[in-house]
Motif scaffolding. Sequence first.
Motif, PDB file in Angstrom:
ATOM      1  N   GLU A   1       0.896   4.821   0.828  1.00  0.00           N
ATOM      2  CA  GLU A   1       0.112   5.788   1.606  1.00  0.00           C
ATOM      3  C   GLU A   1       0.021   7.142   0.906  1.00  0.00           C
ATOM      4  OE1 GLU A   1       0.747   6.108   5.828  1.00  0.00           O
ATOM      5  OE2 GLU A   1       1.626   4.092   5.837  1.00  0.00           O
TER       6      GLU A   1
ATOM      7  N   PHE B   1       0.844  -1.190   0.000  1.00  0.00           N
ATOM      8  CA  PHE B   1       0.000   0.000   0.000  1.00  0.00           C
ATOM      9  C   PHE B   1       0.874   1.232   0.000  1.00  0.00           C
ATOM     10  CE2 PHE B   1      -2.564   3.304   2.159  1.00  0.00           C
ATOM     11  CZ  PHE B   1      -3.619   3.348   1.264  1.00  0.00           C
TER      12      PHE B   1
ATOM     13  N   ALA C   1       0.094   7.847  -2.287  1.00  0.00           N
ATOM     14  CA  ALA C   1      -0.818   7.792  -3.433  1.00  0.00           C
ATOM     15  C   ALA C   1      -2.179   7.215  -3.060  1.00  0.00           C
ATOM     16  CB  ALA C   1      -0.196   6.948  -4.544  1.00  0.00           C
ATOM     17  N   ALA C   2      -2.306   6.676  -1.846  1.00  0.00           N
ATOM     18  CA  ALA C   2      -3.533   6.004  -1.392  1.00  0.00           C
ATOM     19  C   ALA C   2      -3.940   4.930  -2.395  1.00  0.00           C
ATOM     20  CB  ALA C   2      -4.660   7.004  -1.168  1.00  0.00           C
ATOM     21  N   LEU C   3      -2.966   4.037  -2.694  1.00  0.00           N
ATOM     22  CA  LEU C   3      -3.156   3.051  -3.745  1.00  0.00           C
ATOM     23  C   LEU C   3      -2.537   1.717  -3.353  1.00  0.00           C
ATOM     24  CD1 LEU C   3      -4.154   2.932  -6.758  1.00  0.00           C
ATOM     25  CD2 LEU C   3      -1.788   3.368  -7.393  1.00  0.00           C
TER      26      LEU C   3
ATOM     27  N   GLN D   1      -3.546  -2.793  -9.687  1.00  0.00           N
ATOM     28  CA  GLN D   1      -3.643  -1.797  -8.640  1.00  0.00           C
ATOM     29  C   GLN D   1      -5.082  -1.354  -8.448  1.00  0.00           C
ATOM     30  OE1 GLN D   1      -1.022   1.254 -10.008  1.00  0.00           O
ATOM     31  NE2 GLN D   1      -2.544   2.193 -11.322  1.00  0.00           N
ATOM     32  N   SER D   2      -5.345  -0.781  -7.283  1.00  0.00           N
ATOM     33  CA  SER D   2      -6.679  -0.274  -6.960  1.00  0.00           C
ATOM     34  C   SER D   2      -6.599   0.602  -5.718  1.00  0.00           C
ATOM     35  CB  SER D   2      -7.640  -1.433  -6.704  1.00  0.00           C
ATOM     36  OG  SER D   2      -8.917  -0.946  -6.336  1.00  0.00           O
ATOM     37  N   ARG D   3      -7.603   1.401  -5.539  1.00  0.00           N
ATOM     38  CA  ARG D   3      -7.701   2.241  -4.341  1.00  0.00           C
ATOM     39  C   ARG D   3      -8.441   1.543  -3.210  1.00  0.00           C
ATOM     40  NH1 ARG D   3      -5.270   6.769  -5.105  1.00  0.00           N
ATOM     41  NH2 ARG D   3      -5.216   7.752  -7.143  1.00  0.00           N
ATOM     42  N   THR D   4      -9.151   0.436  -3.506  1.00  0.00           N
ATOM     43  CA  THR D   4      -9.909  -0.280  -2.474  1.00  0.00           C
ATOM     44  C   THR D   4      -9.526  -1.754  -2.462  1.00  0.00           C
ATOM     45  OG1 THR D   4     -11.744  -0.901  -3.933  1.00  0.00           O
ATOM     46  CG2 THR D   4     -11.888   1.257  -2.837  1.00  0.00           C
TER      47      THR D   4
ATOM     48  N   HIS E   1      -1.000  -1.788  -4.606  1.00  0.00           N
ATOM     49  CA  HIS E   1      -0.291  -2.265  -5.791  1.00  0.00           C
ATOM     50  C   HIS E   1       0.056  -3.730  -5.577  1.00  0.00           C
ATOM     51  CE1 HIS E   1       2.424  -2.370  -9.214  1.00  0.00           C
ATOM     52  NE2 HIS E   1       3.271  -3.008  -8.432  1.00  0.00           N
TER      53      HIS E   1
END
Length: 71
Positions: free
Chosen positions: A17, A15, A19-21, A36-39, A23
Amino acid sequence: MNKVHHNEYEAVVSFDEEAALFHGEVVNLRDVVTFQSRTVAGLEQAFADSIADYVAFCQRCGAVEPRGATG
């Protein structure tokens, strides 16, 4: 880093932090497959989609699909 699984494939996830992403990268393949994703839910779907795309690519190219080795 955490590990996640989809069928016989394994990936490591981190994670970012800043980029709040999330991977991920599939391990134990000769090729590089990332997602990749945000959730978390999105990450699981992105992993499944990346594997499906990879398998389809291998089939189109006539390559033998390398199975993910877990453990």
